[in-house]
Write a protein that holds these residues in place. Sequence first.
Motif, PDB file in Angstrom:
ATOM      1  N   GLY A  73      -8.264  70.669  11.684  1.00  0.00           N
ATOM      2  CA  GLY A  73      -8.282  71.297  10.365  1.00  0.00           C
ATOM      3  C   GLY A  73      -9.121  70.591   9.327  1.00  0.00           C
ATOM      4  O   GLY A  73     -10.307  70.311   9.538  1.00  0.00           O
ATOM      5  N   VAL A  74      -8.485  70.291   8.179  1.00  0.00           N
ATOM      6  CA  VAL A  74      -9.222  69.710   7.048  1.00  0.00           C
ATOM      7  C   VAL A  74      -9.734  68.305   7.333  1.00  0.00           C
ATOM      8  O   VAL A  74     -10.580  67.796   6.588  1.00  0.00           O
ATOM      9  N   LEU A 123     -14.761  67.067   0.808  1.00  0.00           N
ATOM     10  CA  LEU A 123     -14.163  67.275   2.133  1.00  0.00           C
ATOM     11  C   LEU A 123     -13.561  65.978   2.672  1.00  0.00           C
ATOM     12  O   LEU A 123     -12.458  65.979   3.235  1.00  0.00           O
ATOM     13  N   VAL A 124     -14.266  64.867   2.500  1.00  0.00           N
ATOM     14  CA  VAL A 124     -13.744  63.569   2.933  1.00  0.00           C
ATOM     15  C   VAL A 124     -12.489  63.218   2.136  1.00  0.00           C
ATOM     16  O   VAL A 124     -11.487  62.740   2.693  1.00  0.00           O
ATOM     17  N   LYS A 125     -12.544  63.486   0.840  1.00  0.00           N
ATOM     18  CA  LYS A 125     -11.398  63.207  -0.039  1.00  0.00           C
ATOM     19  C   LYS A 125     -10.164  63.981   0.416  1.00  0.00           C
ATOM     20  O   LYS A 125      -9.038  63.460   0.396  1.00  0.00           O
ATOM     21  N   ALA A 126     -10.373  65.229   0.833  1.00  0.00           N
ATOM     22  CA  ALA A 126      -9.252  66.056   1.304  1.00  0.00           C
ATOM     23  C   ALA A 126      -8.762  65.611   2.682  1.00  0.00           C
ATOM     24  O   ALA A 126      -7.576  65.750   3.011  1.00  0.00           O
ATOM     25  N   LEU A 131     -23.808  61.488   1.174  1.00  0.00           N
ATOM     26  CA  LEU A 131     -23.059  62.736   1.270  1.00  0.00           C
ATOM     27  C   LEU A 131     -23.351  63.630   0.076  1.00  0.00           C
ATOM     28  O   LEU A 131     -23.579  63.155  -1.043  1.00  0.00           O
ATOM     29  N   SER A 132     -23.300  64.933   0.308  1.00  0.00           N
ATOM     30  CA  SER A 132     -23.409  65.890  -0.795  1.00  0.00           C
ATOM     31  C   SER A 132     -22.089  65.879  -1.559  1.00  0.00           C
ATOM     32  O   SER A 132     -21.073  65.345  -1.082  1.00  0.00           O
ATOM     33  N   ALA A 133     -22.095  66.487  -2.741  1.00  0.00           N
ATOM     34  CA  ALA A 133     -20.864  66.566  -3.539  1.00  0.00           C
ATOM     35  C   ALA A 133     -19.775  67.305  -2.769  1.00  0.00           C
ATOM     36  O   ALA A 133     -18.586  66.928  -2.807  1.00  0.00           O
ATOM     37  N   GLU A 134     -20.162  68.354  -2.044  1.00  0.00           N
ATOM     38  CA  GLU A 134     -19.195  69.137  -1.261  1.00  0.00           C
ATOM     39  C   GLU A 134     -18.592  68.284  -0.140  1.00  0.00           C
ATOM     40  O   GLU A 134     -17.380  68.342   0.123  1.00  0.00           O
ATOM     41  N   GLU A 135     -19.424  67.481   0.496  1.00  0.00           N
ATOM     42  CA  GLU A 135     -18.946  66.638   1.592  1.00  0.00           C
ATOM     43  C   GLU A 135     -18.039  65.514   1.085  1.00  0.00           C
ATOM     44  O   GLU A 135     -17.070  65.134   1.753  1.00  0.00           O
TER      45      GLU A 135
END
Length: 337
Positions: free
Chosen positions: A199-200, A317-320, A310-314
């Motif tokens: 998953g996430v 994603l890592v944070k999540a 990493l991009s802002a989106e990535e």
Amino acid sequence: MLARTALRAIPRRAFSTSAPRQTKVAVLGAGGGIGQPLSLLLKMDPLVSSLSLYDIRGAPGVAADISHVDVAGEVNGYPADKLEDALKGVEVVVIPAGVPRKPGMTRDDLFNTNASIVRDLAAAVSKTAPKAHILVISNPVNSTVPIVASVLEKAGTFDPARLFGVTTLDVVRASRFLSSLAGTDPKDTHVTVVGGHSGVTIVPLLSQTPQAKSVIANKETYEKLVNRIQYGGDEVVKAKDGAGSATLSMAFAAAKFTNSLLRALKGEKGIVVPSFVKSPLFEKEGVEFFSSNIELGPNGVAKIHGLGELSAEEQELVKAALPELQKNIEKGVKFAA
């Protein structure tokens, strides 16, 4: 004759065979949905000189069947009471043992059954083949790898360089899904996937893949692709309609990672692949295991690479992924304790 030649060529081209060193490999859970095709693929790998197949049922039959394949390499099957015999002299142990995921079932639902299986197999490996490299496929990988580490640590045989969670299926899926959108060849479309294996926690670093530029430019397409990479396993579970989960693609991915390790063990340099290992990258955040690019060497993990830019989106994603990974890892450690 032409059809036979073509069939023979397919699996052999999936592996690199640049040097003759061969290795004894064991598959624990060889009678299952992943174990059977994985055993066949490993039999086709010229770097595997001897294959030990073990399961609580069916392994001798699988071994007899695979042993008829006309490529070099010894194959032996072992029943439930012969686990130690199966592990004697083994250098690489691949563990796909466990129950498959069914519709509506999460990886956590598999935990109690698969955790017990993996714990007991890890104890046997520690006793009989303490120097073996262990490749864990059994889900949930985010928890089963810490279980294996805890069992080995308690026995005094834990070497972080020799324990791997196989997350290659996420990489295979990411490359395939992206290439279908970008119109590229999957074998030339390399996507690094970090984090974990559910998953996430699955984080594809598409910004580092040149073929993904057009996809990233479209926010909706990008988000759908990330979601599909994270939950691609659900597609297979649903499509199989209660008959199992991803077995064939998982077997291919596991054989691919095993071949990478075998090549590194014999001295090939520059082999970098993602794997879920004991890692310092997010140790301060309480995440002791993390999947990132690792360089393989003759003793297993030679170097753990950082994530790069990493991009802002990535970054989000890592944070999540981190808090979920922390929970998964703690669950495994507590079970082993």
